[in-house]
Design a protein around this motif. Structure first.
Motif, PDB file in Angstrom:
ATOM      1  N   LEU A 155       0.834  -1.212   0.000  1.00 19.82           N
ATOM      2  CA  LEU A 155       0.000   0.000   0.000  1.00 19.82           C
ATOM      3  C   LEU A 155       0.866   1.258   0.000  1.00 19.82           C
ATOM      4  CD1 LEU A 155      -2.873  -1.015   2.482  1.00 19.82           C
ATOM      5  CD2 LEU A 155      -2.853  -1.163  -0.029  1.00 19.82           C
ATOM      6  N   ALA A 156       1.981   1.199   0.723  1.00 20.84           N
ATOM      7  CA  ALA A 156       2.863   2.372   0.779  1.00 20.84           C
ATOM      8  C   ALA A 156       3.450   2.672  -0.594  1.00 20.84           C
ATOM      9  CB  ALA A 156       3.977   2.147   1.795  1.00 20.84           C
ATOM     10  N   ARG A 163      -1.145   5.016  -0.681  1.00 18.60           N
ATOM     11  CA  ARG A 163      -0.155   5.547   0.250  1.00 18.60           C
ATOM     12  C   ARG A 163      -0.807   6.543   1.207  1.00 18.60           C
ATOM     13  NH1 ARG A 163       5.292   5.548   0.926  1.00 18.60           N
ATOM     14  NH2 ARG A 163       6.159   7.341   2.034  1.00 18.60           N
ATOM     15  N   SER A 164      -1.646   7.411   0.675  1.00 17.41           N
ATOM     16  CA  SER A 164      -2.201   8.430   1.570  1.00 17.41           C
ATOM     17  C   SER A 164      -3.170   7.802   2.570  1.00 17.41           C
ATOM     18  CB  SER A 164      -2.812   9.585   0.782  1.00 17.41           C
ATOM     19  OG  SER A 164      -4.131   9.290   0.441  1.00 17.41           O
TER      20      SER A 164
ATOM     21  N   ALA B 295      -3.795  -0.815  -5.947  1.00 15.62           N
ATOM     22  CA  ALA B 295      -2.475  -0.660  -5.319  1.00 15.62           C
ATOM     23  C   ALA B 295      -1.643  -1.920  -5.522  1.00 15.62           C
ATOM     24  CB  ALA B 295      -2.636  -0.354  -3.832  1.00 15.62           C
ATOM     25  N   ALA B 296      -2.279  -3.076  -5.375  1.00 17.06           N
ATOM     26  CA  ALA B 296      -1.551  -4.336  -5.534  1.00 17.06           C
ATOM     27  C   ALA B 296      -1.030  -4.468  -6.957  1.00 17.06           C
ATOM     28  CB  ALA B 296      -2.465  -5.510  -5.183  1.00 17.06           C
ATOM     29  N   THR B 297      -1.855  -4.088  -7.917  1.00 17.41           N
ATOM     30  CA  THR B 297      -1.437  -4.156  -9.320  1.00 17.41           C
ATOM     31  C   THR B 297      -0.277  -3.201  -9.579  1.00 17.41           C
ATOM     32  OG1 THR B 297      -3.739  -4.604  -9.867  1.00 17.41           O
ATOM     33  CG2 THR B 297      -2.285  -4.001 -11.689  1.00 17.41           C
ATOM     34  N   ALA B 298      -0.417  -1.977  -9.100  1.00 15.81           N
ATOM     35  CA  ALA B 298       0.651  -0.982  -9.303  1.00 15.81           C
ATOM     36  C   ALA B 298       1.949  -1.452  -8.670  1.00 15.81           C
ATOM     37  CB  ALA B 298       0.225   0.363  -8.717  1.00 15.81           C
ATOM     38  N   PHE B 299       1.842  -2.022  -7.494  1.00 15.90           N
ATOM     39  CA  PHE B 299       3.037  -2.466  -6.785  1.00 15.90           C
ATOM     40  C   PHE B 299       3.697  -3.627  -7.542  1.00 15.90           C
ATOM     41  CE2 PHE B 299       5.116  -5.079  -3.452  1.00 15.90           C
ATOM     42  CZ  PHE B 299       6.039  -4.140  -3.025  1.00 15.90           C
ATOM     43  N   ALA B 300       2.876  -4.563  -8.011  1.00 22.07           N
ATOM     44  CA  ALA B 300       3.412  -5.712  -8.746  1.00 22.07           C
ATOM     45  C   ALA B 300       4.136  -5.244 -10.008  1.00 22.07           C
ATOM     46  CB  ALA B 300       2.281  -6.679  -9.099  1.00 22.07           C
TER      47      ALA B 300
END
Lengths: 263, 306, 263, 306
Positions: A155-156, A163-164, B295-300
């Motif tokens: 999430l960060a 992040r927020s 977020a999970a997709t972006a992080f991956a």
């Protein structure tokens, strides 16, 4: 034995209340895998609480509340369903009303980092039940922590929004973090007698673990002051927030409506 | 034609079709619809029982219930995975669910109104589900059949737990016995509806049986369920709410009355007591989770390119 | 007298449950004026329910649940705090979980349009208490209806967002509207004996009033089917949705935790 | 200078300044701050008691509590209106509140933990508020003084209701008596803090008194409150949690201990037990209402131009 009972009750209440909150995520998580993981965490904590409440009752049955006449509720249920909010001894951290998934992530992370640091030492408890609970619990909490830490980093580093939200959740829960390391007289006595752990003595270790996660996530330590109690008293003294009595109203409703029920 | 005859031969041998095998479009479409509907039922089915997790009257029951609802999420997961082998994604299926284009079992549109319902759902609803599903362990599509084997094993366990809860409550107070009876009164007819409309009104059954996706007709399964449940009800000490229920020596089966098929159709059409609530809950949970999945997709992606 | 009691209980439960939901808006409304207006509506409904529950108890004390030994709760409180969900006889409409302010607007509008149509006739009840309650209630409900109608038009004609929220709220509550005009055997008997009103007989009048508001707001009548009951039974039969037992768990928690309490 | 001397003369005569009158900037600023803080306190003060509306243990108590919380909204309304006569809008003030730039009374950052708290807040918190506010009925700014007259009348009523709840509970069960005592133990010290820091640490008091915005010092009012409350506590049968509390014949007042001013300062700085919760609640309600207010504005504009 009164110290052991009071100490086991504190730990048991932490697990029970935290379990209840996490279980509220069931059927509400962002994805099926997380629904299952969160239910799993709730189940582990519930299992811990049952052993701890039973231990408390066995060590000193005066901690068990008087039941309505004819009630067959075993001690663990008498403790869970027939105490009022001010008789609960959980840390306030455990009872906070759920927020979004970022909040769940931070909640599980902080709780399990703290708890692991305590329970790693609790494995050496002179009480065989507590030590057995801690041995099993350390494995469970390690999984909880790793699950939450993975999401914390994700999430960060995910999107701006994630992040927020994560930072907001951290700011929200952080004021209750220092309270986890306060030494209550019962904890001091339990530590002195070898059955328990003084949480103040594990603060450094816990902070170090947490810092590793913060660093991996590139998240600064929050700068938010601790939340004060009421007349210096907090959860361990039975002084809670408004959320606990509402939670108990729901949790205890069926048991109390049928005090002589068999379940 | 070669492919088609190979497919037909596999079916005829009662062998399994695997995802890499050729299959007729209709077979694939029917399977996707059936597996998705089954998966959706598991996921929506978490709600009626989940409604009581926070109010379970003992810690033991809370643990049992929480674990059961978790198992339903697990079943949903296996089944979506089975459907994915046919080329549809879980996300697509979820969107079909929340937009109302795909269905789930109407039984979950009934409300849970007391803790006894947790028991009745285990005993009657899981019981009916097992009758429906056991034959599906031998279904012609491999991933579906294998998922069903796991699901059925766990469902039997849930059924026993539900029945055990009711048994325990029947040993309790008068109020508890009344609660059990009231709950059984409410769930008996909807459980009978779970087998679908009478065979005469079930036009797709023949094709599904020919393809080995379905192994028994609705009425056969319904009869089996009734025959199984009557002695269990007697052992429990509850009355099933059907004045026509009676042993028929000639048929060596129980005779029984018909559920209210109009009410059933209302549920199918979206007008049941909890349809709107169940879909709104699922939709909200899905939408609330959107930023997390993003977020999970972006992080991956970041990790993959780092 | 059993018919009168059962009938008064139905009306009293409607007011009680509806009042509870509206009171949940307190400190949550979009502006102070609305906070005050909604509290006011909740107070009016609560006042109605107290008179009606007391009337039910007086007409036939067998409707009052057995209280825990030593409980000094008066009949109105015995009825409010010591019945289980299936013993409540309110229409399901009243118990639905709150939504946004558009939902509150539609809820108050539909409820008070229906109720006014019934209570205008109820003023002629042969029971002096019911007739007095209705006389006062008609004034109150007229205010509730006008307040909600004003907001209904405002939201319909305000912004795109407000209109779409309003239409969504209307679609959401509409499936429970026809149930308000179902005739329960108790209502039929009460109407036959002159103490009550058969709601089916006021449907046309209520629809006409509602149509005026819809027309003023330029909102079409929703095309959503009625919500079915369970085995043909609905709120008046004690067959409710999942929301009611949760609401009661909270509402009854203090009274039940202290059954012998003086309040 | 003419204007200023006219202002000074009005103050000196104990006459009222009205919105159209000239006033020094400092006077206006101080008033806006004080009235806004007072209005915010009423609005935030709805939450701790509002917490128990849904759980009031009798219908009579539910009606009393709901009406009381409604009155607080009304007080907020009068007070925001008084502030508006000084040229600030309610919306601006609300935004100052939810962004934390303006304060409200710290007492509302304590949680309400049992139904007895509804009584204690009525008796002690409203009691302390009345001690603070009665002198403000004679405050130099007209709209504020008139608002305070209404507010004080209703607060006295609330105080009697709160005390009456506690009296009733004291006649109840042992658990109820314990609940009352525990509640009084929790609210006594925070109530004393409501009068603000000791005079020695209250730098603005002198100017406010000179302007007729404040009529008594913090310590004077605190003493008055203690003197009033001790006999009430005795009549009620509860012990006030202060070992130093004793009648002083010489002073003809009660001596009493000091509250924990460190805890007080934590509350002022935002770190009290419920600060974050109270502001978050207010912020959410305000934000949730934004689309409604926008609709009302758009509708009014349409109507005006139609």
């Amino acid at each position: 034995a009164p110290t052991l009972a009071a100490y086991a009750l504190m730990l048991g209440d932490d697990s029970l209340v935290m379990s209840h909150r996490i279980a509220e995520w069931t059927s509400n998580a962002p994805d099926l895998e997380d629904d299952i993981a969160l239910s799993n965490i709730a189940l582990d904590l519930l299992g811990q609480s049952r052993l701890l409440l039973a231990r408390a009752a066995k060590a000193d049955d005066s901690v068990v509340p008087a039941l309505p006449e004819g009630s067959p509720a075993p001690p663990e249920d008498a403790l869970a369903f027939f105490r009022e909010a001010h008789e609960f001894r959980n840390v306030r951290f455990a009872e906070v009303v759920n927020g979004d998934f970022a909040e769940a992530t931070v909640r599980v992370l902080l709780f399990s980092v703290w708890r692991l640091a305590v329970w790693e030492r609790l494995r050496a408890s002179t009480d065989h039940v507590l030590s057995a609970v801690a041995v099993k619990g350390v494995k469970e909490l390690t999984y909880h922590r790793d699950y939450a830490a993975r999401w914390f980093v994700t999430l960060a580093q995910g999107t701006e929004e994630s992040r927020s939200r994560l930072l907001a959740a951290l700011d929200e829960l952080w004021p209750l973090w220092p309270e986890l390391f306060d030494t209550h007289p019962v904890e001091a006595a339990a530590a002195a007698s070898g059955v328990g752990v003084d949480p103040a003595t594990v603060r450094e270790a816990a902070e170090a673990v947490l810092d590793q996660v913060l660093t991996a996530a590139d998240v600064p330590r929050p700068e938010v002051a601790r939340r004060s109690g009421v007349l210096g008293r907090t959860g361990r003294d039975g002084m809670h927030g408004e959320a606990l009595s509402r939670m108990l109203a729901e949790m205890q409703s069926v048991a109390r409506a049928h005090p002589r029920g068999q379940w | 034609a070669d492919l088609e005859s190979h497919f037909e031969a596999t079916i005829a041998r009662n062998d399994r079709i695997e995802p890499r095998d050729w299959m007729p479009d209709g077979y694939r479409r029917t399977l996707v619809r059936q597996i998705a509907q089954h998966a959706h039922s598991e996921i929506i089915g978490m709600q009626p029982e989940g409604n009581w997790i926070s109010r379970a009257p003992s810690l033991r029951r809370k643990a049992i219930l929480l674990a059961k609802v978790q198992d339903e999420a697990g079943h949903g997961l296996y089944l979506y995975s089975a459907a994915e082998t046919l080329g549809v994604s879980r996300l697509e299926l979820t969107e079909m669910l929340i937009s109302g284009r795909q269905k789930y079992s109407s039984i979950f549109n009934y409300p849970t109104l007391s803790y006894a319902d947790v028991g009745s759902i285990g005993w009657l609803v899981d019981g009916a589900a097992i009758c429906n599903q056991v034959p599906l362990c031998r279904t012609s599509f491999g991933p579906y059949g294998r998922a069903m084997i796991r699901v059925c094993k766990e469902e039997s366990f849930h059924q026993r737990q539900g029945y055990e809860l009711l048994t325990t409550m029947m040993r309790g107070t008068d109020e508890q016995r009344a609660m059990v009876q009231e709950s059984v009164d409410r769930f008996w007819w909807p459980a009978l509806m779970m087998f679908g409309p009478p065979d005469a009104d079930s036009p797709n059954t023949a094709q599904s049986m020919a393809w080995g996706i379905k192994r028994n007709t609705n009425d056969e399964l319904r009869q089996k369920f009734v025959d199984m449940s009557v002695p269990q009800a007697e052992a429990l000490g509850v009355t099933l709410p059907d004045p026509d229920l009676a042993w028929n020596d000639e048929r060596a089966h129980y005779d029984f009355g018909q559920p209210d098929w109009d009410e059933f159709m209302q549920g199918v059409k979206g007008n049941g007591p909890c349809n709107a609530q169940r879909l709104a809950h699922r939709r909200r949970a899905h939408e609330d989770g959107a930023w997390v999945r993003a977020a999970a997709t972006a992080f991956a992606t970041k990790e993959a390119t780092a």
